[in-house]
Design a protein around this motif. Structure first.
Motif, PDB file in Angstrom:
ATOM      1  N   ALA A  49       0.818  -1.218   0.000  1.00 22.74           N
ATOM      2  CA  ALA A  49       0.000   0.000   0.000  1.00 22.74           C
ATOM      3  C   ALA A  49       0.847   1.260   0.000  1.00 22.74           C
ATOM      4  CB  ALA A  49      -0.933  -0.009   1.213  1.00 22.74           C
ATOM      5  N   ASN A  50       1.911   1.271   0.785  1.00 21.64           N
ATOM      6  CA  ASN A  50       2.694   2.498   0.925  1.00 21.64           C
ATOM      7  C   ASN A  50       3.401   2.880  -0.365  1.00 21.64           C
ATOM      8  OD1 ASN A  50       2.949   4.385   3.069  1.00 21.64           O
ATOM      9  ND2 ASN A  50       5.150   3.976   3.142  1.00 21.64           N
ATOM     10  N   TYR A  51       3.721   1.894  -1.199  1.00 18.91           N
ATOM     11  CA  TYR A  51       4.348   2.204  -2.485  1.00 18.91           C
ATOM     12  C   TYR A  51       3.360   2.973  -3.367  1.00 18.91           C
ATOM     13  CZ  TYR A  51       8.053  -1.185  -1.330  1.00 18.91           C
ATOM     14  OH  TYR A  51       9.102  -1.858  -0.741  1.00 18.91           O
ATOM     15  N   ASN A  56      -5.982   0.068   7.170  1.00 17.22           N
ATOM     16  CA  ASN A  56      -5.566   0.936   8.274  1.00 17.22           C
ATOM     17  C   ASN A  56      -4.637   2.055   7.825  1.00 17.22           C
ATOM     18  OD1 ASN A  56      -6.922  -0.626  10.314  1.00 17.22           O
ATOM     19  ND2 ASN A  56      -5.309  -2.161  10.100  1.00 17.22           N
ATOM     20  N   HIS A  57      -4.558   2.291   6.527  1.00 18.30           N
ATOM     21  CA  HIS A  57      -3.620   3.295   5.999  1.00 18.30           C
ATOM     22  C   HIS A  57      -4.223   4.687   6.170  1.00 18.30           C
ATOM     23  CE1 HIS A  57      -0.560   5.177   3.572  1.00 18.30           C
ATOM     24  NE2 HIS A  57       0.032   4.010   3.369  1.00 18.30           N
ATOM     25  N   ILE A  58      -3.851   5.347   7.246  1.00 17.37           N
ATOM     26  CA  ILE A  58      -4.412   6.657   7.573  1.00 17.37           C
ATOM     27  C   ILE A  58      -4.010   7.712   6.554  1.00 17.37           C
ATOM     28  CG2 ILE A  58      -4.240   8.563   9.235  1.00 17.37           C
ATOM     29  CD1 ILE A  58      -4.346   6.493  11.464  1.00 17.37           C
ATOM     30  N   GLU A  59      -2.738   7.723   6.157  1.00 19.61           N
ATOM     31  CA  GLU A  59      -2.251   8.768   5.258  1.00 19.61           C
ATOM     32  C   GLU A  59      -2.960   8.738   3.905  1.00 19.61           C
ATOM     33  OE1 GLU A  59      -0.372   6.638   6.874  1.00 19.61           O
ATOM     34  OE2 GLU A  59       0.954   7.786   8.210  1.00 19.61           O
ATOM     35  N   ALA A  60      -3.208   7.535   3.370  1.00 22.71           N
ATOM     36  CA  ALA A  60      -3.896   7.433   2.078  1.00 22.71           C
ATOM     37  C   ALA A  60      -5.309   7.993   2.179  1.00 22.71           C
ATOM     38  CB  ALA A  60      -3.935   5.980   1.615  1.00 22.71           C
ATOM     39  N   ARG A  61      -5.969   7.740   3.302  1.00 22.89           N
ATOM     40  CA  ARG A  61      -7.328   8.250   3.475  1.00 22.89           C
ATOM     41  C   ARG A  61      -7.326   9.768   3.642  1.00 22.89           C
ATOM     42  NH1 ARG A  61      -7.137   3.125   4.393  1.00 22.89           N
ATOM     43  NH2 ARG A  61      -8.978   1.880   3.900  1.00 22.89           N
ATOM     44  N   TRP A  62      -6.334  10.302   4.332  1.00 28.73           N
ATOM     45  CA  TRP A  62      -6.207  11.758   4.413  1.00 28.73           C
ATOM     46  C   TRP A  62      -6.025  12.348   3.012  1.00 28.73           C
ATOM     47  CZ3 TRP A  62      -7.231  15.945   6.833  1.00 28.73           C
ATOM     48  CH2 TRP A  62      -7.333  15.977   8.235  1.00 28.73           C
ATOM     49  N   ALA A  63      -5.191  11.702   2.226  1.00 28.80           N
ATOM     50  CA  ALA A  63      -4.948  12.201   0.872  1.00 28.80           C
ATOM     51  C   ALA A  63      -6.234  12.197   0.054  1.00 28.80           C
ATOM     52  CB  ALA A  63      -3.885  11.338   0.191  1.00 28.80           C
ATOM     53  N   LEU A  64      -7.054  11.165   0.217  1.00 26.34           N
ATOM     54  CA  LEU A  64      -8.307  11.095  -0.527  1.00 26.34           C
ATOM     55  C   LEU A  64      -9.299  12.144  -0.047  1.00 26.34           C
ATOM     56  CD1 LEU A  64      -8.564   7.214  -0.746  1.00 26.34           C
ATOM     57  CD2 LEU A  64      -8.471   8.778  -2.708  1.00 26.34           C
ATOM     58  N   VAL A  65      -9.314  12.418   1.251  1.00 21.13           N
ATOM     59  CA  VAL A  65     -10.169  13.489   1.777  1.00 21.13           C
ATOM     60  C   VAL A  65      -9.828  14.804   1.090  1.00 21.13           C
ATOM     61  CG1 VAL A  65     -10.651  14.920   3.804  1.00 21.13           C
ATOM     62  CG2 VAL A  65     -10.637  12.438   4.033  1.00 21.13           C
ATOM     63  N   GLU A  66      -8.554  15.124   1.038  1.00 19.51           N
ATOM     64  CA  GLU A  66      -8.132  16.400   0.438  1.00 19.51           C
ATOM     65  C   GLU A  66      -8.334  16.404  -1.069  1.00 19.51           C
ATOM     66  OE1 GLU A  66      -4.659  18.360   1.555  1.00 19.51           O
ATOM     67  OE2 GLU A  66      -4.638  17.642   3.621  1.00 19.51           O
ATOM     68  N   LEU A  67      -7.999  15.290  -1.709  1.00 18.98           N
ATOM     69  CA  LEU A  67      -8.090  15.223  -3.171  1.00 18.98           C
ATOM     70  C   LEU A  67      -9.517  15.434  -3.648  1.00 18.98           C
ATOM     71  CD1 LEU A  67      -6.597  14.636  -5.844  1.00 18.98           C
ATOM     72  CD2 LEU A  67      -7.175  12.230  -5.515  1.00 18.98           C
ATOM     73  N   TYR A  68     -10.468  14.736  -3.047  1.00 13.77           N
ATOM     74  CA  TYR A  68     -11.855  14.854  -3.483  1.00 13.77           C
ATOM     75  C   TYR A  68     -12.436  16.234  -3.182  1.00 13.77           C
ATOM     76  CZ  TYR A  68     -12.402   9.979  -4.885  1.00 13.77           C
ATOM     77  OH  TYR A  68     -12.297   8.771  -5.543  1.00 13.77           O
ATOM     78  N   MET A  69     -11.944  16.902  -2.135  1.00 13.54           N
ATOM     79  CA  MET A  69     -12.427  18.244  -1.853  1.00 13.54           C
ATOM     80  C   MET A  69     -11.852  19.264  -2.822  1.00 13.54           C
ATOM     81  SD  MET A  69     -14.801  18.510   0.310  1.00 13.54           S
ATOM     82  CE  MET A  69     -14.826  20.296   0.471  1.00 13.54           C
TER      83      MET A  69
END
Length: 316
Positions: free
Chosen positions: A84-86, A125-138
């Motif tokens: 996931a991190n890659y 459990n990948h918190i950073e990816a979900r943060w990125a999606l929150v910002e990206l979609y907004m």
């Protein structure tokens, strides 16, 4: 996508190989060019070492060499598609490149989105990816797939993993969508749940953006009671100086900041003198204002706001 650079490059790998043993220390010292050279030399002899490839990508990323970072992270995705991190780092580097070249950004959006979605899918459990999606979609326009509801969906997933992150993410969504009352509600929930400096800072920034400096100062004072950081003295002085309120308190806080200053406080002393000059200018105390702005310029002579402030003071 302003969180990408911070989140993208936070993890630094430790190496057991003797030839790479000093790289982590170079990262900590922000000597990224030196780290890049050492890892690149190592990869000449060990071209398929994935940990070294990732570290080289991180070194390029810290230097904002996004094309070269993308190249390295792309190798990782090709080598192991189930990490996931890659995918997260590859998408993050593409996102940062898109921010630097908005004319070409459209061509990156699909890959950025799919990379973050893949990271979130691979690691629940990948918190950073979900943060990125929150910002990206907004931040994406609707025509390119932007969606408040999707942002809130991933904010909800964040809340299930970490209540603090979920509350902060929802606060971000509502602040971005010009709903300050809801943003305030969730930032306060984050403070109550976690109470980190980041939580307090988000609420302070909201108050400043909404032109509510008194609330901002009150919030910083609450943060100071909990965390007792000298840097917060500067923040109170900054708000007081910028908004011309509670000048006595602002001056006292800035003097305390200067008295207790250390490099760990982050903001150079010159900026504290600049804020003191602003406060004295509000009071029409020209001599004291000149004294502090001259101290600021002496320390950081190339900062343009300092010179502009001196011109304003001299015009009093």
């Amino acid at each position: 996508m302003n969180k990408f650079l911070f989140l993208l490059l936070c993890p630094i790998l430790a190496f057991s190989q003797s030839s790479l043993s000093g790289v982590e220390s170079l990262f900590q010292k922000k000597k990224y060019t030196e780290a890049q050279e050492i890892v690149a030399n190592y990869l000449e002899k060990h071209p398929y070492n994935l940990e070294a490839i990732e570290l080289l990508g991180d070194a390029f990323g810290h230097q904002k060499k996004w094309d070269r970072a993308i190249e390295q992270y792309g190798k990782l995705v090709e080598a192991k598609e189930n990490i996931a991190n890659y995918h997260y780092k590859y998408g993050g580097a593409l996102g940062m490149k898109a921010l630097e070249n908005k004319f070409k950004a459209i061509s990156f959006i699909g890959d950025v989105k799919s990379s973050f979605l893949k990271a979130a899918e691979l690691d629940q459990n990948h918190i950073e990816a979900r943060w990125a999606l929150v910002e990206l979609y907004m931040q994406l326009p609707g025509i390119f797939g932007g969606s408040k509801s999707k942002s809130l969906h991933y904010a909800e997933e964040l809340e299930n993993l970490s209540k603090v992150d979920g509350y902060l993410a929802k606060g971000y969504v509502y602040e971005y969508d010009k709903e300050p009352e809801l943003a305030e509600k969730f930032y306060k929930m984050a403070i109550k749940e976690g109470g980190s400096l980041t939580c307090f800072e988000k609420l302070t920034q909201l108050y400043e953006n909404e032109n509510e400096p008194k609330k901002a100062i009150e919030n910083i004072e609450k943060a100071q009671k909990k965390h007792s950081r000298n840097a917060l003295h500067y923040q109170i002085g900054k708000v007081a100086a910028e908004y011309n309120i509670e000048l006595k308190k602002g001056e006292q806080c800035l003097q305390t900041y200067l008295k207790n200053y250390s490099a760990e406080d982050g903001v150079p002393k010159a900026w504290a003198h600049y804020r003191l000059a602003q406060i004295h200018m509000h009071r029409h105390n020209k001599n004291q204002a000149l004294k502090h702005i001259d101290l600021a310029i002496a320390e950081l002579p190339k900062v343009k706001p300092f010179k502009k402030q001196k011109e304003k003071i001299l015009s009093l």
